[in-house]
Design a protein around this motif. Structure first.
Motif, PDB file in Angstrom:
ATOM      1  N   SER A  13       0.865  -1.177   0.000  1.00  0.00           N
ATOM      2  CA  SER A  13       0.000   0.000   0.000  1.00  0.00           C
ATOM      3  C   SER A  13       0.899   1.224   0.000  1.00  0.00           C
ATOM      4  O   SER A  13       1.954   1.235   0.647  1.00  0.00           O
ATOM      5  CB  SER A  13      -0.950   0.018   1.201  1.00  0.00           C
ATOM      6  N   GLU A  22      -0.505  -7.164  -5.382  1.00  0.00           N
ATOM      7  CA  GLU A  22      -1.770  -6.487  -5.090  1.00  0.00           C
ATOM      8  C   GLU A  22      -1.487  -5.162  -4.405  1.00  0.00           C
ATOM      9  O   GLU A  22      -0.592  -5.081  -3.552  1.00  0.00           O
ATOM     10  CB  GLU A  22      -2.667  -7.336  -4.184  1.00  0.00           C
ATOM     11  N   LEU A  50      -3.190  -2.100  -2.121  1.00  0.00           N
ATOM     12  CA  LEU A  50      -4.299  -1.882  -1.198  1.00  0.00           C
ATOM     13  C   LEU A  50      -4.669  -0.404  -1.118  1.00  0.00           C
ATOM     14  O   LEU A  50      -3.887   0.473  -1.482  1.00  0.00           O
ATOM     15  CB  LEU A  50      -3.922  -2.382   0.204  1.00  0.00           C
ATOM     16  N   PRO A 110      -8.507  -1.123  -5.822  1.00  0.00           N
ATOM     17  CA  PRO A 110      -8.287  -1.906  -4.602  1.00  0.00           C
ATOM     18  C   PRO A 110      -9.591  -2.466  -4.037  1.00  0.00           C
ATOM     19  O   PRO A 110     -10.628  -1.792  -4.042  1.00  0.00           O
ATOM     20  CB  PRO A 110      -7.667  -0.887  -3.637  1.00  0.00           C
TER      21      PRO A 110
END
Length: 460
Positions: free
Chosen positions: A71, A101, A103, A139
Motif C-alpha cells: 500500500s 496487489e 491496497l 483496490p
C-alpha cells in the motif's frame, strides 16, 4: 494448506520547515524541500530500490507461486513522482506480473478515521482512485494508517465497498484466539479481517540484526519451520511491515535481502504457499467476529492511538486541525487541499509524543515534543486563517450543511453516472465482438448451401 500473506507499507514523511509565529499571514509555504528531497533519495537508495529489485526477482524466479502486497500513501506517491519516479516504474513492472496487489489506505496517511467520517471516506477514495490510475486495478482490500482499526472504522470501510481490511493481531484484543485465521468486523459482518502476526513480523522488521536477541541469527529455513510447526488448522500467516524495514531498520549489510529471497524456496519445501489479501478474503471463510470497541494500531506496546493523541498538546493540535474539516470538504483550491493532506499526516502528531518507545523516534528539526507542537501550531494558525478567508466563520452551520449536502448529492450522482458509463461501455464492446463474429459464421455456412443445390440438380 498454510499460506503466507506478505505485505509492505510505503509512506514518506513530508518534513515541515521551521515556521515562526511572525511568519503567520506572510508565508504560506510550510515545507523543507531540501530535507524532503534528501530523505527520500536516501531511503530509495538504501531501501526501496534494493528491496523492490529483490522482490521482483523472487516473482520472476518463482512464477505465480510467490506473491506480495503493497500500500502506498498518496503523499508518499507524490514524493516519489517528484524525486524518485524509478520506484513507481519498478512497482508498475512488478504489477505486470500479476503477482502483486495494491491496497487502499488514507491518501494523507492521517488520522481522519478518528475525527471525521466524511473526511476519512474522501481520504481513502482519493488514494484508491490514484492507485487505480497508476496500476489499472481498483483496490478491494484496505488498511488504515498504521493499521488503525475499531468496530466503527471497520463499518466505514465496509460502507465504501471494500471486502477486507488489514489490522493488528494484538493480544489484548485476541485474548486466547490466534491471528492465523480470517475474522470479520463486528459492526459489518461482510468485511473480512486479516490480522498481523506480531512476532513473525517484528522478528524481521525490528529484531533481525540485533545480536543480543535470543533468535539471532535468524535463518530462512528456521523461520519457515516455525510456521510449518503451527497447528494444522492455523493456515493464514500475515507478515506485515514497512518496506523501509528492508534496508533502513535492518541494514543491507545484515543480509536481510538474502533472508527474504530464501523464503519462497524454504516455504515451497514445506508445502506452504503465498497469497495476496484479496485471494485470502475470497478463499477463506471467517471463523468469528472480532470485537474491537477501542482504537487498535500496530504502534508501541499498547497497540493503540496514544502515540498520536496521548497528551494534551497532541489532542489540542488534532482538534484544531479537524475543526475545519467540514469547511475543507467544500474547498476547490488545489494548494489548500494539498496542504490539508500534508498537515493531516500522522507523523506530525507522533513528533509531539512524550511516551517512551522501544522504536527509535527521529524528530528531525525538533528538539522535543513541545518544539514540535509549537512549530505545527504556528503553521496550523496560518492554514486555518487561509481556510477562513475562503469560507468565513459567519457562514452558519445550516448554510454549511446545505452546501455539504449538495456536494454529496452531486458526488453520488457523478458516481452513479460513472458506473452507468462503465456498464454501457462493456455492453457496447460485447455487441461489437458479437457483430464481428457473425460474418465469419455466414462464410462458414456458405459451402453447405452450395452442396445442397448440387444434390438437388442431380435428382432432377
Amino acid at each position: 494448506m498454510k499460506t503466507i500473506c506478505l505485505y509492505f507499507e510505503i509512506h514518506q514523511i513530508i518534513h515541515l520547515k521551521r515556521y515562526r509565529f511572525f511568519d503567520i499571514g506572510t508565508d504560506h509555504y510550510y515545507y523543507d524541500d531540501y530535507e524532503n528531497e534528501r530523505s527520500i533519495t536516501d531511503i530509495v537508495e538504501r531501501s526501496y530500490m534494493p528491496a523492490l529489485n529483490a522482490l521482483h526477482e523472487m516473482i520472476l524466479e518463482n512464477g505465480k507461486y510467490f506473491k506480495v502486497a503493497f500500500s502506498l500513501s498518496g503523499t508518499g506517491i507524490e514524493q516519489l513522482e517528484m524525486h524518485a519516479p524509478q520506484v513507481l516504474e519498478k512497482l508498475q513492472q512488478m504489477n505486470e506480473t500479476g503477482c502483486v496487489e495494491f491496497l487502499a489506505e488514507p491518501y494523507s496517511h492521517g488520522l481522519s478515521s478518528l475525527a471525521n467520517e466524511e473526511t476519512f471516506a474522501r481520504d481513502v477514495k482519493k488514494q484508491a482512485a490514484k492507485i487505480e490510475e497508476m496500476f489499472g486495478k481498483k483496490p478491494t482490500v484496505a488498511r488504515n494508517s498504521s493499521l488503525i482499526y475499531s468496530n466503527d472504522i471497520g463499518a466505514q470501510i465496509a460502507a465504501m465497498g471494500f471486502k477486507g481490511m488489514l489490522t493488528e493481531g494484538a493480544k489484548h484484543v485476541l485474548g486466547w484466539k490466534s491471528p492465523h485465521y480470517v475474522y470479520h468486523c463486528q459492526n459489518a459482518p461482510s468485511l473480512k479481517l486479516l490480522l498481523r502476526d506480531i512476532e513473525l513480523s517484528d522478528d524481521i522488521s525490528l529484531r533481525f540484526n540485533n545480536s543480543e536477541w535470543d533468535g539471532y541469527p535468524l535463518f530462512a529455513d528456521d523461520y519457515i519451520d516455525r510456521i510449518a510447526r503451527m497447528p494444522e488448522e492455523e493456515q493464514i500467516i500475515n507478515i506485515f511491515m514497512e518496506l523501509s524495514a528492508l534496508g533502513i531498520a535492518q541494514p543491507l549489510s545484515s543480509n536481510i535481502l538474502d533472508f527474504i529471497k530464501a523464503l519462497p524456496a524454504c516455504a515451497k519445501a514445506k508445502g506452504i504457499t503465498f497469497s495476496t489479501p484479496t485471494e485470502i478474503c475470497k478463499a477463506c471463510k471467517s471463523i468469528s467476529e472480532l470485537d474491537v470497541p477501542d482504537t487498535l494500531s500496530w504502534v508501541d506496546e499498547e497497540r493503540d492511538a496514544s502515540c498520536w493523541l496521548g497528551n494534551a498538546m497532541q489532542r489540542e493540535a488534532f482538534e484544531k486541525l479537524y475543526s475545519v474539516a467540514d469547511r475543507l470538504r467544500i474547498a476547490d483550491d488545489p494548494r489548500i487541499n494539498q496542504d490539508w493532506d500534508y498537515l493531516q499526516a500522522s507523523n506530525n502528531f507522533r513528533f509531539m509524543t512524550t511516551k517512551p518507545s522501544n522504536v527509535g523516534l527521529d524528530r528531525g528539526i525538533y528538539s522535543g515534543p513541545f518544539d514540535a507542537f509549537t512549530n505545527y501550531m504556528n503553521i496550523l494558525g496560518d492554514f486555518i486563517n487561509r481556510v477562513n478567508a475562503l469560507y468565513p466563520l459567519d457562514i452558519d452551520n445550516d448554510e454549511l450543511e446545505s452546501l455539504l449536502t449538495t456536494i454529496k448529492n452531486q458526488g453520488d450522482e457523478i458516481e452513479m453516472k460513472d458506473k452507468e458509463i462503465t456498464r454501457l461501455k462493456a455492453r457496447l464492446e460485447k455487441l461489437q465482438s458479437s457483430a464481428a463474429k457473425k460474418p465469419a459464421a455466414k462464410k462458414a455456412a456458405a459451402p453447405k448451401k452450395a452442396v445442397a443445390k448440387k444434390s438437388a440438380a442431380k435428382k432432377d
